[in-house]
Design an enzyme around this catalytic site. Sequence first.
Site, mmCIF file in Angstrom:
data_model
loop_
_atom_site.group_PDB
_atom_site.id
_atom_site.type_symbol
_atom_site.label_atom_id
_atom_site.label_comp_id
_atom_site.label_asym_id
_atom_site.label_seq_id
_atom_site.Cartn_x
_atom_site.Cartn_y
_atom_site.Cartn_z
ATOM 1 N N THR A 76 0.864 -1.132 -0.149
ATOM 2 C CA THR A 76 -0.022 -0.073 -0.059
ATOM 3 C C THR A 76 0.965 1.124 -0.092
ATOM 4 O O THR A 76 0.657 2.355 -0.888
ATOM 5 C CB THR A 76 -1.113 -0.065 1.268
ATOM 6 O OG1 THR A 76 -1.806 -1.457 1.257
ATOM 7 C CG2 THR A 76 -1.892 1.207 1.172
ATOM 8 N N ASN A 156 -5.708 -9.441 -7.616
ATOM 9 C CA ASN A 156 -5.520 -10.503 -6.429
ATOM 10 C C ASN A 156 -7.043 -11.044 -6.151
ATOM 11 O O ASN A 156 -7.119 -11.937 -5.365
ATOM 12 C CB ASN A 156 -5.238 -9.259 -5.051
ATOM 13 C CG ASN A 156 -6.283 -8.285 -5.218
ATOM 14 O OD1 ASN A 156 -6.309 -7.465 -6.096
ATOM 15 N ND2 ASN A 156 -6.837 -7.889 -3.980
ATOM 16 N N GLN A 184 1.099 -9.365 -6.260
ATOM 17 C CA GLN A 184 0.701 -10.698 -6.285
ATOM 18 C C GLN A 184 1.753 -11.510 -6.809
ATOM 19 O O GLN A 184 1.655 -12.646 -7.082
ATOM 20 C CB GLN A 184 -0.711 -10.988 -6.692
ATOM 21 C CG GLN A 184 -1.870 -10.492 -5.733
ATOM 22 C CD GLN A 184 -2.172 -11.404 -4.483
ATOM 23 O OE1 GLN A 184 -1.745 -12.589 -4.523
ATOM 24 N NE2 GLN A 184 -2.664 -10.783 -3.612
ATOM 25 N N HIS A 206 4.586 -10.532 3.060
ATOM 26 C CA HIS A 206 3.633 -11.238 3.760
ATOM 27 C C HIS A 206 2.795 -12.334 2.571
ATOM 28 O O HIS A 206 2.125 -13.141 3.008
ATOM 29 C CB HIS A 206 2.753 -10.618 4.470
ATOM 30 C CG HIS A 206 1.747 -9.865 3.865
ATOM 31 N ND1 HIS A 206 0.408 -10.088 3.668
ATOM 32 C CD2 HIS A 206 1.868 -8.604 3.334
ATOM 33 C CE1 HIS A 206 -0.116 -9.237 3.126
ATOM 34 N NE2 HIS A 206 0.451 -8.140 2.896
ATOM 35 N N THR A 242 13.712 5.098 11.708
ATOM 36 C CA THR A 242 14.528 3.903 11.866
ATOM 37 C C THR A 242 13.889 2.694 11.268
ATOM 38 O O THR A 242 12.751 2.289 11.408
ATOM 39 C CB THR A 242 14.505 3.570 13.455
ATOM 40 O OG1 THR A 242 15.010 4.643 13.983
ATOM 41 C CG2 THR A 242 15.626 2.336 13.786
ATOM 42 N N CYS A 332 -22.841 -8.106 -4.954
ATOM 43 C CA CYS A 332 -23.970 -7.460 -4.485
ATOM 44 C C CYS A 332 -23.305 -6.561 -3.253
ATOM 45 O O CYS A 332 -22.348 -6.769 -2.739
ATOM 46 C CB CYS A 332 -24.916 -8.250 -4.055
ATOM 47 S SG CYS A 332 -24.413 -9.369 -2.869
HETATM 48 N N1 PLP Z 1 -1.885 -4.752 -3.786
HETATM 49 C C1 PLP Z 1 -2.456 -5.885 -4.115
HETATM 50 C C2 PLP Z 1 -2.638 -6.755 -5.313
HETATM 51 C C3 PLP Z 1 -2.642 -6.815 -2.805
HETATM 52 O O1 PLP Z 1 -3.159 -7.993 -2.941
HETATM 53 C C4 PLP Z 1 -2.374 -6.111 -1.658
HETATM 54 C C5 PLP Z 1 -2.683 -7.052 -0.471
HETATM 55 O O2 PLP Z 1 -3.646 -7.117 0.192
HETATM 56 C C6 PLP Z 1 -1.836 -4.842 -1.630
HETATM 57 C C7 PLP Z 1 -1.615 -4.389 -2.783
HETATM 58 C C8 PLP Z 1 -1.671 -4.465 -0.234
HETATM 59 O O3 PLP Z 1 -0.345 -4.738 0.108
HETATM 60 P P1 PLP Z 1 -0.101 -4.552 1.878
HETATM 61 O O4 PLP Z 1 -1.136 -5.209 2.597
HETATM 62 O O5 PLP Z 1 1.262 -5.080 1.871
HETATM 63 O O6 PLP Z 1 0.077 -3.089 1.818
#
Ligand code: PLP
Length: 379
Positions: A76, A156, A184, A206, A242, A332
């Site tokens: 993000t 995703n 992804q 992650h 940091t 929906c």
């Molecule tokens: N972009 C995509 C395609 C994702 O699947 C995700 C994860 O949910 C993100 C961005 C956001 O990544 P993060 O949770 O590491 O900020």
Amino acid sequence: MYAMADRIYFDNAATTSLDGEVLEAMMPYLTNLYGNPSSIYSYGRECRLAIENARKSVAKILNAHPAEIFFTSGGTESSNTAINAAIKDLGCTHIISSAIEHHATLHTVEHLQHTGAAKLYFVQLLPNGHIDTSHLEQLLMEADGRCLVTLMHANNEIGNILDMVLVGELCKKFNAIFHSDTVQTVGHFPFDLRNTPVHFITGASHKFHGPKGVGILYINENVKIQPFVLGGSQERNMRAGTENVYGIVGFAKALQLATEHFTADSEYIRGLKTYLMQKLTVAFAGISFNGDPLGKSLYTLVSANFPKTEKSEMILFNLDINNICASGGSACSSGADVGSHVIRAISNNPGQVTVRFSFSKHNTRAEIDTVVEKLKNMI
Ligand code: PLP
């Protein structure tokens, strides 16, 4: 270690389990090696070295230069940074994106449009959810200012994969900046950034058995942007604060392991995907799959549409009760469920219930058998 009990975890596109070897690599920096990487004495220098070695390792795997890799808090932050910098520092006045981007991108470009910082255009989608590249070219041609093109490498929710080289070449032709959300795909596919025409990509460990809260932003060496967090000289003056030393070490270790085992793991996981699709097709009349699942698609996920009935509407709830983790994505919007903007954009069919199943190397065919049997009882 916390036991997973008898839970079946089919939501690896949301996040993955931390690999034991990754944790082992991180442990010294969570315990004894707690120096501040900016301190000049040996305790600090050891941590600085760990960060720089991690950067070199990540850069080598992605075929980039270490100076092009910036550690961040995740996908993000990386996407926010790239998109804002393209407008603020690189002279972009137009943004071309798509309606099926992750909210990290979508909310950022919509904010820039609302504040008047840029004009926003969405490229049309083909029926299978892929980008219509001739419409992209038309949008680039018609723009009366520099464009930022921000299109994700893999979606995703439905798994569609973008041809980054094709889009990058189009951007080059029109002097546009190209950012791709590769959250992804980093750790899931090989990258060759020196030979890929892209200015910014992102990653989050992650998603490939690394820790949460750490990511990368790749900034091509020919792109010069202003610092994105002020207040210190970390990350070569670009991102003050940091550093998350153990997270950065974990990111690099997870990427190294993913790369070493890529061929075997990807083949194995692809086998799980096709197995689930076959089993669902046999078990449920009227089931369909979103995107381009047997074409340009992530090997890690299946997005399935079950015909809507009183019972199928409760699938996610019942999966949870049965200790099965999968995620939703219906079109929906009811109650707390605001629905999926991705499914709405590609099909908008209120007569179906969408479930996303996403796999990792830890899943098995036996788990798929169990899930399909449970689904049969539920529906
Ligand atoms: N972009 C995509 C395609 C994702 O699947 C995700 C994860 O949910 C993100 C961005 C956001 O990544 P993060 O949770 O590491 O900020």
